[in-house]
Each structure stands twice: as C-alpha cells, then as structure tokens.
Design a protein around this motif. Structure first.
Motif, PDB file in Angstrom:
ATOM      1  N   ARG A 139     -57.041  48.503 -15.609  1.00 23.49           N
ATOM      2  CA  ARG A 139     -58.210  48.770 -14.762  1.00 23.49           C
ATOM      3  C   ARG A 139     -58.350  50.263 -14.484  1.00 23.49           C
ATOM      4  O   ARG A 139     -59.453  50.809 -14.496  1.00 23.49           O
ATOM      5  CB  ARG A 139     -58.106  48.017 -13.423  1.00 23.49           C
ATOM      6  CG  ARG A 139     -57.997  46.507 -13.515  1.00 23.49           C
ATOM      7  CD  ARG A 139     -58.979  45.848 -14.440  1.00 23.49           C
ATOM      8  NE  ARG A 139     -60.364  46.171 -14.138  1.00 23.49           N
ATOM      9  CZ  ARG A 139     -61.281  46.387 -15.053  1.00 23.49           C
ATOM     10  NH1 ARG A 139     -60.975  46.349 -16.324  1.00 23.49           N
ATOM     11  NH2 ARG A 139     -62.523  46.661 -14.708  1.00 23.49           N
TER      12      ARG A 139
ATOM     13  N   TRP B 109     -61.621  38.821  -5.705  1.00 23.84           N
ATOM     14  CA  TRP B 109     -61.154  37.571  -5.076  1.00 23.84           C
ATOM     15  C   TRP B 109     -62.337  36.824  -4.460  1.00 23.84           C
ATOM     16  O   TRP B 109     -62.428  35.600  -4.571  1.00 23.84           O
ATOM     17  CB  TRP B 109     -60.117  37.902  -4.005  1.00 23.84           C
ATOM     18  CG  TRP B 109     -59.701  36.698  -3.210  1.00 23.84           C
ATOM     19  CD1 TRP B 109     -58.742  35.777  -3.529  1.00 23.84           C
ATOM     20  CD2 TRP B 109     -60.250  36.272  -1.949  1.00 23.84           C
ATOM     21  NE1 TRP B 109     -58.651  34.806  -2.564  1.00 23.84           N
ATOM     22  CE2 TRP B 109     -59.573  35.080  -1.587  1.00 23.84           C
ATOM     23  CE3 TRP B 109     -61.234  36.769  -1.105  1.00 23.84           C
ATOM     24  CZ2 TRP B 109     -59.851  34.396  -0.412  1.00 23.84           C
ATOM     25  CZ3 TRP B 109     -61.525  36.081   0.070  1.00 23.84           C
ATOM     26  CH2 TRP B 109     -60.836  34.911   0.395  1.00 23.84           C
TER      27      TRP B 109
ATOM     28  N   TYR C 145     -61.784  46.751  -4.285  1.00 22.99           N
ATOM     29  CA  TYR C 145     -62.160  46.208  -5.593  1.00 22.99           C
ATOM     30  C   TYR C 145     -61.551  44.829  -5.812  1.00 22.99           C
ATOM     31  O   TYR C 145     -62.258  43.867  -6.166  1.00 22.99           O
ATOM     32  CB  TYR C 145     -61.703  47.157  -6.704  1.00 22.99           C
ATOM     33  CG  TYR C 145     -61.815  46.543  -8.091  1.00 22.99           C
ATOM     34  CD1 TYR C 145     -63.046  46.402  -8.704  1.00 22.99           C
ATOM     35  CD2 TYR C 145     -60.674  46.076  -8.755  1.00 22.99           C
ATOM     36  CE1 TYR C 145     -63.159  45.826  -9.961  1.00 22.99           C
ATOM     37  CE2 TYR C 145     -60.776  45.496 -10.010  1.00 22.99           C
ATOM     38  CZ  TYR C 145     -62.017  45.375 -10.610  1.00 22.99           C
ATOM     39  OH  TYR C 145     -62.119  44.797 -11.848  1.00 22.99           O
ATOM     40  N   TRP C 146     -60.245  44.698  -5.609  1.00 26.45           N
ATOM     41  CA  TRP C 146     -59.592  43.400  -5.840  1.00 26.45           C
ATOM     42  C   TRP C 146     -60.053  42.357  -4.825  1.00 26.45           C
ATOM     43  O   TRP C 146     -60.112  41.168  -5.131  1.00 26.45           O
ATOM     44  CB  TRP C 146     -58.077  43.556  -5.812  1.00 26.45           C
ATOM     45  CG  TRP C 146     -57.529  44.268  -7.017  1.00 26.45           C
ATOM     46  CD1 TRP C 146     -56.822  45.426  -7.044  1.00 26.45           C
ATOM     47  CD2 TRP C 146     -57.661  43.851  -8.390  1.00 26.45           C
ATOM     48  NE1 TRP C 146     -56.515  45.774  -8.333  1.00 26.45           N
ATOM     49  CE2 TRP C 146     -57.021  44.828  -9.179  1.00 26.45           C
ATOM     50  CE3 TRP C 146     -58.272  42.775  -9.018  1.00 26.45           C
ATOM     51  CZ2 TRP C 146     -56.952  44.740 -10.569  1.00 26.45           C
ATOM     52  CZ3 TRP C 146     -58.213  42.679 -10.409  1.00 26.45           C
ATOM     53  CH2 TRP C 146     -57.566  43.657 -11.168  1.00 26.45           C
TER      54      TRP C 146
ATOM     55  N   MET D 173     -53.143  46.290 -13.667  1.00 19.56           N
ATOM     56  CA  MET D 173     -53.549  47.460 -12.897  1.00 19.56           C
ATOM     57  C   MET D 173     -53.698  48.681 -13.800  1.00 19.56           C
ATOM     58  O   MET D 173     -54.648  49.473 -13.654  1.00 19.56           O
ATOM     59  CB  MET D 173     -52.512  47.730 -11.803  1.00 19.56           C
ATOM     60  CG  MET D 173     -52.983  48.704 -10.738  1.00 19.56           C
ATOM     61  SD  MET D 173     -54.377  48.013  -9.803  1.00 19.56           S
ATOM     62  CE  MET D 173     -55.063  49.524  -9.103  1.00 19.56           C
TER      63      MET D 173
ATOM     64  N   GLN E 151     -65.833  42.191 -15.004  1.00 17.76           N
ATOM     65  CA  GLN E 151     -64.974  43.326 -14.678  1.00 17.76           C
ATOM     66  C   GLN E 151     -65.818  44.590 -14.488  1.00 17.76           C
ATOM     67  O   GLN E 151     -65.683  45.314 -13.499  1.00 17.76           O
ATOM     68  CB  GLN E 151     -63.969  43.565 -15.798  1.00 17.76           C
ATOM     69  CG  GLN E 151     -62.993  42.436 -16.054  1.00 17.76           C
ATOM     70  CD  GLN E 151     -62.134  42.760 -17.253  1.00 17.76           C
ATOM     71  OE1 GLN E 151     -61.885  43.909 -17.547  1.00 17.76           O
ATOM     72  NE2 GLN E 151     -61.704  41.744 -17.958  1.00 17.76           N
TER      73      GLN E 151
ATOM     74  N   PHE F  12     -49.843  48.081  -6.314  1.00  9.21           N
ATOM     75  CA  PHE F  12     -50.533  46.811  -6.562  1.00  9.21           C
ATOM     76  C   PHE F  12     -49.782  45.887  -7.522  1.00  9.21           C
ATOM     77  O   PHE F  12     -50.343  44.897  -7.990  1.00  9.21           O
ATOM     78  CB  PHE F  12     -51.935  47.080  -7.109  1.00  9.21           C
ATOM     79  CG  PHE F  12     -52.900  47.590  -6.072  1.00  9.21           C
ATOM     80  CD1 PHE F  12     -53.630  46.716  -5.282  1.00  9.21           C
ATOM     81  CD2 PHE F  12     -53.039  48.956  -5.854  1.00  9.21           C
ATOM     82  CE1 PHE F  12     -54.499  47.191  -4.309  1.00  9.21           C
ATOM     83  CE2 PHE F  12     -53.906  49.444  -4.885  1.00  9.21           C
ATOM     84  CZ  PHE F  12     -54.642  48.563  -4.107  1.00  9.21           C
TER      85      PHE F  12
ATOM     86  N   ALA G 171     -56.495  38.763  -8.922  1.00  8.62           N
ATOM     87  CA  ALA G 171     -56.895  39.529  -7.735  1.00  8.62           C
ATOM     88  C   ALA G 171     -56.020  39.233  -6.525  1.00  8.62           C
ATOM     89  O   ALA G 171     -55.574  40.144  -5.825  1.00  8.62           O
ATOM     90  CB  ALA G 171     -58.358  39.242  -7.405  1.00  8.62           C
TER      91      ALA G 171
ATOM     92  N   TRP H 232     -59.121  50.485  -4.539  1.00  8.39           N
ATOM     93  CA  TRP H 232     -58.648  49.347  -5.340  1.00  8.39           C
ATOM     94  C   TRP H 232     -58.411  48.108  -4.481  1.00  8.39           C
ATOM     95  O   TRP H 232     -58.588  46.991  -4.960  1.00  8.39           O
ATOM     96  CB  TRP H 232     -57.382  49.733  -6.097  1.00  8.39           C
ATOM     97  CG  TRP H 232     -57.687  50.644  -7.240  1.00  8.39           C
ATOM     98  CD1 TRP H 232     -57.413  51.964  -7.341  1.00  8.39           C
ATOM     99  CD2 TRP H 232     -58.399  50.287  -8.431  1.00  8.39           C
ATOM    100  NE1 TRP H 232     -57.901  52.472  -8.519  1.00  8.39           N
ATOM    101  CE2 TRP H 232     -58.508  51.466  -9.209  1.00  8.39           C
ATOM    102  CE3 TRP H 232     -58.946  49.107  -8.920  1.00  8.39           C
ATOM    103  CZ2 TRP H 232     -59.136  51.477 -10.458  1.00  8.39           C
ATOM    104  CZ3 TRP H 232     -59.575  49.126 -10.165  1.00  8.39           C
ATOM    105  CH2 TRP H 232     -59.668  50.287 -10.911  1.00  8.39           C
TER     106      TRP H 232
ATOM    107  N   HIS I  98     -52.587  40.839  -6.776  1.00  5.72           N
ATOM    108  CA  HIS I  98     -52.655  42.288  -6.538  1.00  5.72           C
ATOM    109  C   HIS I  98     -52.746  42.579  -5.039  1.00  5.72           C
ATOM    110  O   HIS I  98     -52.104  43.509  -4.530  1.00  5.72           O
ATOM    111  CB  HIS I  98     -53.873  42.888  -7.242  1.00  5.72           C
ATOM    112  CG  HIS I  98     -53.650  43.180  -8.697  1.00  5.72           C
ATOM    113  ND1 HIS I  98     -52.627  43.989  -9.137  1.00  5.72           N
ATOM    114  CD2 HIS I  98     -54.335  42.793  -9.807  1.00  5.72           C
ATOM    115  CE1 HIS I  98     -52.685  44.085 -10.453  1.00  5.72           C
ATOM    116  NE2 HIS I  98     -53.712  43.366 -10.893  1.00  5.72           N
TER     117      HIS I  98
END
Length: 399
Positions: A38, A59, A54-55, A35, A272, A11, A67, A51, A70
């Motif tokens: 996180r 976004w 998640y990102w 990264m 977050q 990422f 985001a 992940w 990544h």
C-alpha cells in the motif's frame, strides 16, 4: 516511550507477553507485505494517522480484507498503556497486565463500531477511552461473580441468563428443562437470612435438599435424589461462569502456517485505488487537524485556570492512575470530596469545550452532541496525562 517506528511495523506487529511482562513484538508476514504494498502505491508522504483512517475506511466498506488486523496492530500500544493503568488501579485483583490487555483487545470491535472520525476523534485516543471502560466494567463484574459462592451465584442469576448459559454449554433441551426446574425448587427452599447476604452462601443442609427433591418430584412426577440435584446445580454454576466470562484468547496472531495467500489479493484493485485516493484528497483532514489543535489550546487553557487542588487531583487521577480513595488519602481529604471535585472539574472543562463548539464551529448543542463532546474531552484528558505520565517508560522497539 520509544522513538517512532516505521509505518510498516506499526501496522503489522503485535505485542508479546512473557507471563505478565512485555517481551517483544511479533511480526505478521502477511500484514507486513500488505502494508508495504500500500505504501509503495501511495505517491504522497503519509502519517500513521492517515493509514489508520485509510484502514478504518476499508473496514467500514465491509470488504473481506486485512483492514481489521492492521487496525488491531495499530492499537496495540494504546491497549498496552491503558492496561497498565487499569492493572495498577485494580492492584488487588487476580487479573494482571496481560489479562487486562486481552480483555480489552478481545472487544476491539466496540472501538471500531463507536469510532466516528467526522467528530474530530483520533482513533488511538478514542480506543484508549473505550479500552479503559471495557477493562473497568469487566473486572468489576467479574469480581462480583468471583466472590460469590456457587450457592450465592445460583441465588443471584436470572432464569433467562441461566437458560442462555445452559444452552451455550450445548446441553439438550430436556436436560436444560430439568436443570431449570431444579434451580427453581432450590430458590424456593434455600433463602438466605438477612445476616448471610447473597454472596458467600454455604451449601444447603440435608433438610433443605430433601425439601428441594420433594418439590422437584411434585412438579415433574420424577423422583431424583438430593445428590443428583446437587450435581445438577453445580453444573449450572459452571455453565453460568463459563458463559458470563469465557477464557480470553489472543486474536492478534494469525493461524500458524496460514501464509499461502496475500491478504491484498482479497481487495479488488479498483476498490483499493478509490479508497486510497479518497483519503489522500480529503480536505477535511486539514480542517480537522486545525480544529483539534485549537481544541487542545482551549482545554489546556481551561486546565491552567483551575484551582491548584483541582489540577493536582486531575494529575493524580490521570497520570498516576490513583483511585479516588488513594487520592483522598494522599491529599488528606474525604473521598466524597475528591469525587465531587472531579465531577465539577469535568463540568467546567466540558462547559469550555461546549462554548468553543458553539462559537467556532457554529454547532447547536443538544444531548447527543454534548455526549460526543464529553467523549472528546475524556480522550484529551487521558491522552494528555497518559503521555506525560508514561513519557519515560519504554515498551521496547518493534521489529
């Protein structure tokens, strides 16, 4: 394919090219720190799929954060393998591997906007399908423009697109008006014969230029000589080519020296934590994984039940990346036969997938869902065959 890399590298690193060849990975320091932070906050064992989701959720929330960067890093390999296949399919094109890669990654927003994890898609597989479509459509359109002479392009372009091109070039309104008027006069007096077609048209002769100049004077009350009109029209073609197909530049690497702040500072702490907890506690992930496993079984079984030649055509098309013409030549059959059998094969697989959706997921099939199922099937075909075909190829280790 090389062994799996660490989550941080997946990422936070980007492909680098030397001419048209992969030469290594570039690490973005901000992404790496983001990264790493996180992962430290997570108390669960997590996968790259976790992940990616998640990102993607970050976004979606439209937070001004890292985001998107990544996700672009995450999709580097998908874009690379898709670009290899596209470059091989367009072997005669002036656009090579690195060009295909930049064409696709520059339009990565199409992937993010169309992706729907609730329909059982994996982001990487979905991205491969979209990247392939972007590259294929762009190269075909560019080829059409590239093979046109300046005069052929002026015959093909619409007035709306011409005005957009001239405005995008920053020309003042009165200049745009003059150029468009000259173009209209050109189209009136320079008409290709049926034998000429509209692509490789030659420069108008002197008599035609004089007729264009006279028509321009009649419409505007201003006298302009043929040489000036030709300069104007050639400026139009340059503006159109730049507008339709601007040069592609990488969006991967952040601005040099821009390393003064932490990307994570831009994400509110409560946002977050809530997003992370939301993803971790999502029970749908387990359900989706089970469904995708069953989907894989359904399609694998359906492919195995196809006639040998249909299986071979799928293998040549998805693994070898051959065009229909190349497949027809290799199998010594007609190209239209290849096209027809590809279509019928996809229809059979789609029917199997639709029946499974009705029986197992209790979903009523409509046109929108059928389109989504078709996308899932194409993702599966590309992923299944691409991985098999590229199994021994190596990009190189990140880090």
């Amino acid at each position: 394919m090389q062994p799996r890399k660490s989550l941080i590298e997946i990422f936070s690193t980007f492909l680098q090219f030397d001419a048209d060849h992969f030469c290594g990975w570039a690490t973005d320091a901000k992404l790496r720190r983001s990264m790493h932070s996180r992962i430290k906050q997570s108390t669960h064992d997590t996968s790259e799929g976790f992940w990616a989701l998640y990102w993607y959720r970050v976004w979606q929330s439209q937070i001004q954060s890292v985001a998107k960067e990544h996700l672009i890093a995450y999709l580097q390999e998908s874009c690379y393998w898709t670009s290899i296949k596209a470059a091989q399919s367009f072997a005669s094109s002036q656009y090579k591997l690195a060009d295909c890669f930049q064409i696709a990654i520059a339009q990565v927003d199409k992937v993010f906007k169309g992706f729907n994890p609730n329909q059982g898609f994996f982001l990487k597989n979905y991205a491969s399908a979209i990247f392939s479509s972007i590259i294929r459509d762009t190269l075909r359109q560019r080829h059409e423009i590239d093979i046109c002479s300046d005069w052929g392009l002026l015959r093909k372009i619409s007035q709306k697109r011409l005005i957009e091109s001239l405005q995008a070039a920053g020309l003042p309104p009165d200049t745009v008006t003059a150029y468009v008027c000259a173009w209209n006069c050109f189209k009136i007096f320079y008409t290709p014969t049926q034998a000429q077609g509209t692509r490789q048209l030659a420069r108008p002769d002197l008599q035609t230029w004089e007729a264009i100049a006279q028509a321009y004077k009649s419409q505007t009350q201003f006298e302009v000589n043929p040489q000036t009109l030709e300069t104007w029209l050639l400026s139009c073609t340059k503006a159109v080519r730049r507008f339709l197909y601007p040069s592609v530049t990488s969006i991967n690497i952040s601005t040099a020296g821009d390393d003064s702040t932490e990307w994570l500072d831009n994400i509110p702490a409560n946002e977050q934590e809530s997003l992370l907890n939301e993803i971790i506690t999502q029970e749908e992930q387990q359900i989706r994984t089970a469904q995708l496993s069953e989907l894989n079984t359904v399609l694998t079984t359906a492919v195995a039940q196809l006639e040998p030649q249909a299986q071979e055509i799928l293998y040549l098309y998805y693994t070898q990346g051959l065009t229909q013409h190349q497949i027809a030549k290799q199998l010594q059959i007609q190209q239209y036969t290849v096209s027809r059998r590809l279509t019928k094969t996809r229809e059979k697989l789609l029917q199997s997938l639709a029946q499974w959706s009705q029986q197992k997921l209790h979903i009523s099939i409509d046109s929108d869902l059928l389109k989504s199922i078709s996308t899932v099937m194409e993702e599966w075909l590309q992923s299944n065959f691409i991985e098999e075909g590229n199994g021994e190829q190596v990009i190189g280790d990140r880090g």
